[in-house]
Design a protein around this motif. Structure first.
Motif, short mmCIF file in Angstrom:
data_model
loop_
_atom_site.label_atom_id
_atom_site.label_comp_id
_atom_site.label_asym_id
_atom_site.label_seq_id
_atom_site.Cartn_x
_atom_site.Cartn_y
_atom_site.Cartn_z
N SER A 64 0.74 -1.40 0.14
CA SER A 64 -0.06 -0.09 0.02
C SER A 64 0.93 1.25 0.01
N THR A 65 0.10 2.31 -0.36
CA THR A 65 1.00 3.74 -0.14
C THR A 65 1.39 3.73 1.07
N THR A 94 -2.94 -0.01 -7.99
CA THR A 94 -4.08 -0.34 -8.16
C THR A 94 -5.11 0.21 -7.10
N GLY A 95 -6.49 0.22 -7.23
CA GLY A 95 -7.27 0.78 -6.17
C GLY A 95 -7.83 2.14 -6.02
N GLU A 96 -8.56 2.47 -5.39
CA GLU A 96 -9.35 3.76 -5.55
C GLU A 96 -8.90 4.70 -4.52
N GLY A 97 -9.09 6.05 -4.79
CA GLY A 97 -8.99 7.23 -3.70
C GLY A 97 -7.38 7.43 -3.62
N GLY A 98 -6.97 7.68 -2.39
CA GLY A 98 -5.63 7.84 -2.02
C GLY A 98 -4.72 6.59 -1.74
N SER A 99 -5.42 5.62 -1.41
CA SER A 99 -4.74 4.39 -0.86
C SER A 99 -4.79 3.57 -2.45
N LYS A 100 -3.35 3.47 -2.85
CA LYS A 100 -2.98 2.57 -3.98
C LYS A 100 -2.20 1.31 -3.64
N ALA A 417 3.12 -11.02 4.56
CA ALA A 417 1.78 -11.03 5.24
C ALA A 417 1.00 -9.71 5.16
N ASP A 418 -0.06 -9.63 4.91
CA ASP A 418 -0.97 -8.50 4.68
C ASP A 418 -1.14 -7.73 6.24
#
Length: 466
Positions: A64-65, A94-100, A417-418
């Motif tokens: 993630s960002t 990928t992804g929407e908004g500020g969190s890519k 791990a996520d």
């Protein structure tokens, strides 16, 4: 409370031999091991798939960002987003908004951009001097269960996230590192075995050339050695789900090397069996292709481990903060001394006789690393170990956290791990365990490179003035 307030007897008293015998199966023959192995293989595949994609292949998750800016690229999230917006040709995630979310390949491409365009005082890519070979790091201890493979795997992943290109060589026939890296190895010809065999075959060829010139009969050259001559280390390398980690894997048949190497040595006493892996890495140019070569060794000081230690520039020795592991590690160091000093003595006696310069084994650095550390229960003993091993010890002690345990159960590394599966503080603490280990190892790594660089400059200066 037992009747009449009596203290209950321990559970191992008053056992009935006849009842105990009734619980036993028939005596076990060798066929039963095959059946157990078959069940274990099925179970292993089942458990592995639980941490794998549906097709059974491991895939590295996206980052993630928040992770990219906190751990991978030293840039503020707001500035990171502005740069992406200003450069639509860069990976956008990928992804929407500020969190890519970004693949590691995309992160590496972004690193290159910031390295070229970013602040000059920040390290966007890790330091490695041009013109010097990769550093070989061996992780070894002849006591099992000390966190050796886990430490080696996480160091490989840490280095990869940092931007280094890593080759992992699994020398343990149990193949745990191969499983962690998602490797597939069919037989011993896809392991490091043919590299050792090829080194012996080349030595045997040279010996037979000398014997032919002297009119002596040739030493036997069998089909295994003929086949090994055609193997290149590059044939054995397989990519992993990490874009900058490659693997030479292991499987059970690799253990045959421990039986075959001494047979070869008896046939040709002049063969330096400890140099097989070193010669393979150098001869194929792999030390130029990678930044780090990381060797995971079996829990024994056998011929494969000796090859790994002889090839290593840096030796890491994991151990737990217990008396038995401290004692075992001390004996491991003693065995290292006796083994390599014996090789030096034997080789140098022959070299002195032939008027050749003497040889010696030398490592840039050796560090013992405390793993699975519980500060509440093990601090006193860890301090004692630190005092006795002195500068052989790393400063940081690798904490055992719930996240470390869970990652091991799922055949994953912590970095795989996520973080959304954890409380964020839990994730940060679990990740810090290996981040800090890597920080200390990296400090040793770049320090040894720097020292090599200064020595190379001094030698060049002396030659220029000579």
């Amino acid at each position: 409370m037992p009747p009449s307030g009596k203290t209950p007897l321990p559970p191992y008293t008053n056992l009935d031999p006849e009842a105990a015998a009734a619980k036993l199966s028939d005596p076990i023959d060798t066929i039963r091991f095959a059946k157990a192995a078959t069940f274990a293989a099925k179970g292993r595949d089942d458990l592995a798939r639980r941490g794998y994609a549906p097709d059974g292949k491991k895939r590295l998750r996206r980052f993630s960002t928040w992770e990219v800016c906190r751990y991978l690229i030293p840039v503020a999230p707001a500035h990171f987003r502005r740069v992406l917006k200003a450069h639509p040709d860069l990976p956008q995630g990928t992804g929407e908004g500020g969190s890519k979310w970004f693949t590691l390949d995309e992160v590496l491409a972004l690193r290159n951009h910031f390295d070229a365009e970013g602040v000059s005082t920040r390290e966007y890519r890790p330091w490695r001097p041009e013109g010097l070979p990769a550093k070989v790091i061996a992780v070894a201890n002849f006591k099992g269960g000390v966190g050796k493979t886990s430490t080696a795997a996480h160091l490989a992943m840490s280095a990869a996230l940092d931007g280094y290109k890593v080759l992992v060589i699994d020398l343990d026939s149990q193949g745990s590192m191969t499983s962690i890296m998602g490797g597939t190895v069919e037989d011993e010809w896809q392991t490091a075995f043919p590299l050792i065999a090829k080194d012996y075959a080349q030595a045997l060829q040279a010996e037979n050339t000398v014997r032919a010139a002297a009119g002596q009969p040739a030493l036997p050259f069998d089909e295994t050695l003929t086949e090994a001559l055609d193997v290149s280390p590059r044939d054995l390398i397989q990519p992993t789900h990490w874009p900058n980690i490659d693997l030479i894997g292991a499987q059970l048949n690799l253990y045959w090397a421990e039986f075959q190497v001494p047979v070869w040595r008896m046939q040709l006493r002049s063969w330096p069996l400890w140099d097989g892996l070193t010669n393979a890495l150098e001869g194929a140019g792999l030390l130029d292709d990678y930044d780090i070569v990381l060797l995971d060794t079996p829990p024994a000081l056998g011929y494969l481990t000796i090859n790994a230690l002889a090839a290593a520039d840096i030796l890491l020795v994991p151990l737990g903060a217990s008396f038995l592991e401290f004692d075992s590690t001390g004996r491991f160091f003693d065995m290292l001394y006796s083994t390599f000093a014996s090789i030096e003595d034997g080789e140098n006696a022959a070299r002195r006789r032939d008027g050749l310069p003497e040889m010696r084994f030398e490592w840039d650095a050796v560090r013992a690393l405390i793993t699975r550390f519980d500060a509440n229960q093990q601090t006193d003993l860890a301090n004692v170990i630190q005092a006795y091993f002195g500068d052989f010890m790393t400063t940081y002690r690798q904490d055992y956290t719930a996240m470390v345990g869970q990652a091991g159960e799922q055949v994953n590394g912590i970095y795989e791990a996520d973080y959304r599966d954890f409380n964020r503080d839990t994730y940060i603490r679990g990740r810090e365990t290996f981040d800090r280990t890597w920080a200390e190892v990296k400090d040793i790594l770049i320090g040894t490179w720097w020292r090599d660089l200064q020595m190379a400059k001094a030698e060049k200066g002396a030659q220029d003035h000579g």
